[in-house]
Write a protein that holds these residues in place. Structure first.
Motif, short mmCIF file in Angstrom:
data_model
loop_
_atom_site.label_atom_id
_atom_site.label_comp_id
_atom_site.label_asym_id
_atom_site.label_seq_id
_atom_site.Cartn_x
_atom_site.Cartn_y
_atom_site.Cartn_z
N HIS A 196 8.19 -0.18 -6.27
CA HIS A 196 8.33 -1.06 -5.10
C HIS A 196 8.97 -2.37 -5.52
O HIS A 196 8.64 -2.91 -6.59
N ASN A 197 9.87 -2.89 -4.69
CA ASN A 197 10.51 -4.17 -4.95
C ASN A 197 9.91 -5.23 -4.03
O ASN A 197 10.09 -5.19 -2.81
N MET A 232 -0.38 -3.88 -5.78
CA MET A 232 -0.05 -2.53 -5.33
C MET A 232 -1.36 -1.76 -5.23
O MET A 232 -2.19 -1.83 -6.14
N GLU A 233 -1.56 -1.05 -4.13
CA GLU A 233 -2.80 -0.31 -3.96
C GLU A 233 -2.55 1.00 -3.23
O GLU A 233 -1.54 1.18 -2.56
N ASN A 255 0.85 -1.19 0.00
CA ASN A 255 0.00 0.00 0.00
C ASN A 255 0.89 1.24 0.00
O ASN A 255 1.65 1.46 0.94
N PHE A 256 0.80 2.02 -1.08
CA PHE A 256 1.66 3.21 -1.20
C PHE A 256 1.01 4.47 -0.63
O PHE A 256 1.56 5.58 -0.77
N GLY A 257 -0.16 4.32 0.00
CA GLY A 257 -0.80 5.47 0.64
C GLY A 257 -1.45 6.39 -0.38
O GLY A 257 -2.08 5.93 -1.33
N LYS A 273 -9.25 5.53 -5.40
CA LYS A 273 -8.60 4.30 -4.95
C LYS A 273 -8.29 3.39 -6.14
O LYS A 273 -9.14 3.20 -7.01
N VAL A 274 -7.08 2.84 -6.17
CA VAL A 274 -6.68 1.95 -7.25
C VAL A 274 -6.00 0.72 -6.67
O VAL A 274 -5.43 0.75 -5.58
N GLN A 275 -6.06 -0.37 -7.44
CA GLN A 275 -5.31 -1.58 -7.12
C GLN A 275 -4.81 -2.18 -8.43
O GLN A 275 -5.60 -2.39 -9.35
#
Length: 229
Positions: free
Chosen positions: A45-46, A119-120, A33-35, A98-100
């Protein structure tokens, strides 16, 4: 005879051990979750993947859910007990709210040959506005209706509202606003007065708000109304 039996037994044990040997893909954090980020930014993100099995893990494919996401493994083969990374980059330019986004890792893992990483987060438009459409309800000939559009600057620099215009063959517009420049985090309001043109039967149009924002040059808002009986 005994040697032959021992040899056969040993062979069977080796074959059984080989048959049961399998790679296994495990991920400590399968969802990241990248906020909240501003629209247009890229998130990287790894994901750390580990081979918890007892045979080499082969990464066959890494498939992304859309063209906004890119993914690349640091290695195509992972030895038992070792780890590698799946680098994922998401471009938020075309998204809001909001995305995922998902990434499918296809491998020869025994239990999970198709493993999904996610990733969301929330994408904030540099200029958030409300309402997204203006419904004036019923309008009488010769009358007028007022509406308000609020704009919040989520960018990291000030934004100026350059003009407010209406594209319509059936409605006329007058505007008023106290602030034409919005600082980061500041909200401003545009007061709108709509008047129907004579003999208008179906009233609709588009409100255009032009700005000097590098991210959002124009906001377009649908406007519609019905004829009061």
């Amino acid at each position: 005879m005994k040697n032959s039996l021992y040899a056969a037994l040993l062979t069977n044990l080796l074959l059984a051990a080989t048959a049961f040997a399998a790679p296994e893909l495990t991920v400590t954090e399968p969802t990241y979750n990248f906020g909240s980020i501003t629209q247009g930014k890229k998130v990287q993100h790894n994901f750390v993947i580990r081979n918890s099995g007892d045979a080499p893990l082969h990464i066959k494919e890494v498939n992304v859910s859309c063209g906004c996401t890119a993914a690349k493994p640091s290695a195509s083969q992972i030895a038992p007990g070792k780890s590698a990374e799946i680098q994922v980059v998401f471009d938020s330019t075309s998204f809001s709210g909001k995305v995922q986004k998902s990434v499918a890792v296809i491998s020869n893992a025994g239990k999970a040959p198709n493993y999904v990483l996610n990733m969301e987060g929330t994408i904030l438009e540099p200029l958030q506005y409300a309402p997204r459409q203006v419904n004036l309800g019923a309008l009488k000939a010769g009358g007028s209706k007022q509406a308000t559009v609020s704009i919040t600057n989520r960018d990291n620099q000030a934004v100026r509202i350059l003009s407010v215009t209406l594209t319509s063959n059936t409605l006329q517009l007058k505007t008023s606003m106290k602030k034409s420049e919005l600082k980061p985090g500041e909200t401003g309001a545009i007061e709108l007065t709509f008047t129907p043109r004579p003999d208008a039967k179906v009233m609709s149009g588009y409100l255009h708000i032009s700005t000097d924002s590098a991210q959002k040059k124009e906001l377009t808002i649908p406007v519609y109304a019905s004829v009061a009986k």
